[in-house]
Write an enzyme that holds these catalytic residues in place. Structure first.
Site, PDB file in Angstrom:
ATOM      1  N   ASP A   1     -32.201 -12.096  49.803  1.00 40.55           N
ATOM      2  CA  ASP A   1     -33.178 -11.074  50.181  1.00 40.55           C
ATOM      3  C   ASP A   1     -34.034 -11.566  51.342  1.00 40.55           C
ATOM      4  O   ASP A   1     -34.381 -10.810  52.243  1.00 40.55           O
ATOM      5  CB  ASP A   1     -34.086 -10.746  48.995  1.00 40.55           C
TER       6      ASP A   1
ATOM      7  N   LYS B   1     -22.415   7.762  21.279  1.00 38.41           N
ATOM      8  CA  LYS B   1     -22.292   7.224  22.640  1.00 38.41           C
ATOM      9  C   LYS B   1     -23.517   7.691  23.409  1.00 38.41           C
ATOM     10  O   LYS B   1     -23.618   8.857  23.787  1.00 38.41           O
ATOM     11  CB  LYS B   1     -21.003   7.697  23.299  1.00 38.41           C
TER      12      LYS B   1
ATOM     13  N   CYS C   1       3.849  12.744  58.684  1.00 40.47           N
ATOM     14  CA  CYS C   1       2.702  13.652  58.522  1.00 40.47           C
ATOM     15  C   CYS C   1       1.424  12.847  58.709  1.00 40.47           C
ATOM     16  O   CYS C   1       1.154  11.919  57.951  1.00 40.47           O
ATOM     17  CB  CYS C   1       2.733  14.274  57.134  1.00 40.47           C
TER      18      CYS C   1
HETATM   19  S1  IVH Z   1     -19.527  -0.417  23.314  1.00 36.43           S
HETATM   20  C1  IVH Z   1     -16.359  -3.131  25.594  1.00 36.43           C
HETATM   21  N1  IVH Z   1     -21.094   1.317  22.154  1.00 36.43           N
HETATM   22  O1  IVH Z   1     -20.422   3.624  27.142  1.00 36.43           O
HETATM   23  C2  IVH Z   1     -17.227  -1.934  25.678  1.00 36.43           C
HETATM   24  N2  IVH Z   1     -20.810   1.512  24.495  1.00 36.43           N
HETATM   25  O2  IVH Z   1     -17.705   3.792  28.539  1.00 36.43           O
HETATM   26  C3  IVH Z   1     -18.543  -2.114  25.000  1.00 36.43           C
HETATM   27  N3  IVH Z   1     -22.116   3.308  25.527  1.00 36.43           N
HETATM   28  O3  IVH Z   1     -20.621   0.989  29.416  1.00 36.43           O
HETATM   29  C4  IVH Z   1     -19.320  -0.867  24.971  1.00 36.43           C
HETATM   30  N4  IVH Z   1     -23.081   4.017  23.688  1.00 36.43           N
HETATM   31  O4  IVH Z   1     -22.805   2.059  28.647  1.00 36.43           O
HETATM   32  C5  IVH Z   1     -20.549   0.927  23.307  1.00 36.43           C
HETATM   33  N5  IVH Z   1     -22.463   2.748  20.953  1.00 36.43           N
HETATM   34  C6  IVH Z   1     -21.941   2.358  22.127  1.00 36.43           C
HETATM   35  C7  IVH Z   1     -22.254   2.997  23.338  1.00 36.43           C
HETATM   36  C8  IVH Z   1     -21.656   2.542  24.511  1.00 36.43           C
HETATM   37  C9  IVH Z   1     -22.978   4.187  24.990  1.00 36.43           C
HETATM   38  C10 IVH Z   1     -21.762   3.251  26.956  1.00 36.43           C
HETATM   39  C11 IVH Z   1     -21.901   1.896  27.594  1.00 36.43           C
HETATM   40  C12 IVH Z   1     -20.554   1.571  28.148  1.00 36.43           C
HETATM   41  C13 IVH Z   1     -19.888   2.903  28.205  1.00 36.43           C
HETATM   42  C14 IVH Z   1     -18.402   2.739  28.030  1.00 36.43           C
END
Ligand code: IVH
Length: 702
Positions: free
Chosen positions: A46, A130, A452
């Site tokens: 930076d 999720k 093309c």
């Molecule tokens: S497990 C090896 N658990 O979903 C992967 N991810 O598409 C470990 N996420 O980058 C992730 N809720 O940001 C896991 N209960 C949950 C989650 C979760 C949201 C997000 C997380 C991850 C993305 C994966």
């Protein structure tokens, strides 16, 4: 920063020198911005970056009439507002594969049981909401929070320790006992609905811009240079995973969640431990019902195999674990008007109709374009320009048009006439693609191949793209300009250009291409003249050969001559070469056909030859070359009792071995289980090394 002589002080510069220096600084700072913002891979500190900007400002202060249109000092508020240092994660932060239906969930469960050879035994899973925020990794040493990072590209994130430190739900010190001396606790930073609404209301009242959705608001709030601003935003956190851990602390995902709770982290109360397929489907239905009542956004359910030893055996494919999947909720929809349909030509000549729409917000994002897939799809849905359409967006997937609102169709509208010629200047006829058996498919292709210009450009763009040759400073605009000039028609031309003094001289004379930018371009090209085999393979742009497949092929063939020889033999349909290719992980009929078609085409073969002549192609680093089986060709035959075929194959490949399905004189090891037949016989005849499953396990775990 490239090594340079000590730069003269601004006051010591002549006017001409100052103009040159400002041009150089504009290019250099723009390149750093690109590396920082787009590549997440800054190459200067930076402090060095700030010094460049200060120098630029000092020279501009002395020569105000020399301030360039593209001066870094004019980029208000944009670039480089947020400077965070890079942090390499102890263990990569990976992503999850998506599932969209009950059938996908069933397939996930079936795959897990197949891989682990569990038969009908029901597997225990966790089903967790999720959370729709942004993931963060929190490093604790001796129970003390020492560093917090964003996900970044999965390997390297941004250091946002101070900002994360302001979150009330992130413990400074781990509570309880039993935590590893070093642990990276991972989870989601998010904003609740009420807090999001209040934040936007306050921003609107103050005449500031509002955020489109809670996820953007959470991301924007976390990535503030001033941690005090983050502190004023009510960001929250749920823990659900971990990266590096100095000691094991749980035997199951469920126990890990319990541990996180005991250490003082919030864990989603809606997470459940379920069994078998019924459990997976039930948990999804329950969360879908609950979703409208939750105080935060969720966009699906994450299923994870509960037992950690099983997670370990299942391992990863490419960038996602085999032991988890994200089951997404159905897409969100909106209505809008279709203003026009453009035809885009892809790298392989396939044409895609793209809908141009009146902008509309779907699920918090403004959408103006959507895919219409292909001509048949347009005809089937009878989508017409001027129609009101229902648009759908699911997760990160490209928005799609699902239906036409017929009641709103304007009078006198006409069905869309799909072009029969490529929109390129050659107007080459479009042909319907046929399968190997001669059946017509829905894909229409420009038959111009690399004649093309549209296909060529897509091909070249792929070639220079980040995951292929990664040539900085050669983007869409430059490639188009060079193509028009007749300088670059195929990949080898890029390397020829870099050492063509005449063309480079012409380039220097052009507007926007100062001495420095040409020097940078040459340096960027020359830096890639030596290239790892997997990038070379990926860069060729063979259909179906993506990054992961290219890596598998590189590791298997080892060096460029072996790869090219094998491909020539595949093109000649040599059964042994085809069987070898078929034996690779993630390789099937489509890849074999694509390789055969690509290398069978004389023009492509010449193009590859010309490219090879320009390059030094590095041998592939065989995975774990220290293992006893690295570089060996292995054949599994008969029944395996301690693991499944898939598992054995994945493990062998992870250790750098090549797994083949047929025995030949090139086979190094035959692993024979009960019931082994003709392959074992062939191995004996060829005098090959034959081992039992136990002996094999001893070799790979040694
Ligand atoms: S497990 C090896 N658990 O979903 C992967 N991810 O598409 C470990 N996420 O980058 C992730 N809720 O940001 C896991 N209960 C949950 C989650 C979760 C949201 C997000 C997380 C991850 C993305 C994966």
């Amino acid at each position: 920063m490239p090594e340079r002589d000590v730069a003269p002080a601004p006051a010591a510069l002549t006017e001409a020198g100052a103009a040159d220096e400002l041009a150089r600084l504009a290019d250099e700072i723009a390149a750093h911005d690109r590396r920082y913002f787009q590549d997440d891979a800054p190459s200067v500190s930076d402090a060095d970056y700030d010094a460049l900007k200060q120098r630029n400002a000092a020279i501009e202060a002395l020569y105000p009439h020399l301030v360039r249109d593209n001066s870094p000092s004019l980029r208000v508020g944009a670039a480089r507002a947020k400077t965070f240092s890079p942090v390499r994660h102890g263990v990569a932060m990976l992503s999850l594969d998506n599932a969209f239906s009950d059938a996908d969930a069933l397939e996930f469960d079936a795959r897990v049981r197949r891989f682990l050879r569990l038969g009908e035994t029901a597997v225990a899973y966790t089903a967790e909401p999720k959370i729709d925020g942004l993931s963060a990794s929190l490093r604790y040493e001796e129970g003390v929070f020492v560093q917090g990072a964003t996900r970044g590209d999965g390997q390297v994130g941004e250091d946002v320790t101070d900002n994360l430190g302001t979150l009330k739900e992130i413990p400074r010190r781990l509570a309880g006992r039993g935590w590893p001396r070093l642990i990276e606790v991972r989870g989601e930073v998010y904003l609740g609905h009420d807090d999001f609404a209040a934040l936007n209301a306050a921003a609107a009242a103050a005449g500031q811009r509002t955020y489109a959705n809670p996820r953007n608001a959470a991301a924007g709030s976390l990535r503030q240079i001033d941690a005090a601003v983050t502190a004023a935003r009510p960001l929250r956190f749920f823990a659900y995973a971990w990266g590096a851990a100095s000691e094991p602390f749980a035997e199951s995902q469920w126990q890990a969640l319990e541990a996180f709770k005991a250490w003082g982290f919030p864990v989603t109360p809606q997470a459940a431990r379920v069994e078998g397929v019924e459990g997976l489907l039930g948990a999804y239905a329950a969360l879908e019902r609950l979703r409208p009542k939750l105080a935060f956004d969720i966009d699906g359910v994450v299923y994870k195999v509960d037992r950690l030893d099983w997670q370990g055996r299942l391992g990863f494919v490419s960038r996602s674990p085999r032991w988890a999947v994200a089951r997404k909720f159905p897409a969100q929809q909106a209505r809008t008007v279709l203003r026009g349909i453009d035809i885009q030509v892809g790298r392989t000549g396939a044409v895609t109709p793209v809908a141009r729409l009146a902008p509309v917000t779907v699920g918090g994002v403004v959408v103006e374009n959507a895919t219409l897939h292909n001509a048949d799809e347009i005809a089937r849905k009878d989508v017409r320009i001027g129609d009101t359409v229902i648009l759908q967006r699911a997760g990160d997937v490209i928005p799609q048009i699902v239906a036409v609102v017929l009641e709103d169709r304007p009078a006198h509208s006409v069905p869309f006439a799909f072009p029969i010629h490529c929109p390129c200047p050659l107007h080459t006829p479009l042909a319907r693609e046929t399968t190997a058996s001669g059946a017509e498919t829905v894909v229409r292709r420009c038959t111009g191949e690399l004649a093309c210009p549209f296909q060529r450009i897509e091909h070249l763009k792929h070639f220079v793209s980040r995951k292929a040759f990664d040539i900085e400073g050669l983007g869409d605009k430059q490639l188009r300009a060079f193509q028009q000039e007749g300088w670059i028609a195929e990949p080898a031309d890029i390397f020829r250009l870099a050492r063509d003094p005449e063309r480079l001289a012409k380039l220097r004379e052009r507007e926007g291409h100062g001495e420095t930018s040409v020097a940078n371009l040459i340096a960027a090209i020359e830096a890639r003249r030596t290239i790892p085999l997997e990038r070379f393979i990926h860069g060729l742009g063979i259909r179906h050969v993506g990054e992961a497949t290219a890596l598998t092929m590189a590791r298997s063939y080892g060096d460029a001559p072996a790869f090219l020889d094998a491909m020539d033999r595949v093109a000649a349909r040599d059964p042994e070469a085809m069987a070898d290719l078929d034996a690779l992980d993630q390789v099937g009929g489509a890849v074999i056909d694509a390789c055969a078609a690509f290398f069978g085409e004389a023009h492509n073969r010449r193009m590859v030859e010309a490219l090879v002549a320009e390059l030094t192609i590095e041998d592939a680093a065989r995975a774990r070359s220290d293992s006893a089986v690295a570089g060996k060709t292995v054949v599994f035959t008969g029944a395996l009792e301690r693991m499944t075929r898939d598992e054995a194959k994945a493990q062998a490949e992870a250790l750098g071995a090549k797994v083949s399905s047929s025995v030949s004189k090139k086979t190094d090891i035959v692993v024979a289980g009960p019931g082994a037949g003709s392959k074992l016989k062939a191995a004996a005849e060829l005098g090959l090394k034959v081992v039992s499953e136990d002996e094999w396990l001893a070799m790979v775990t040694a």
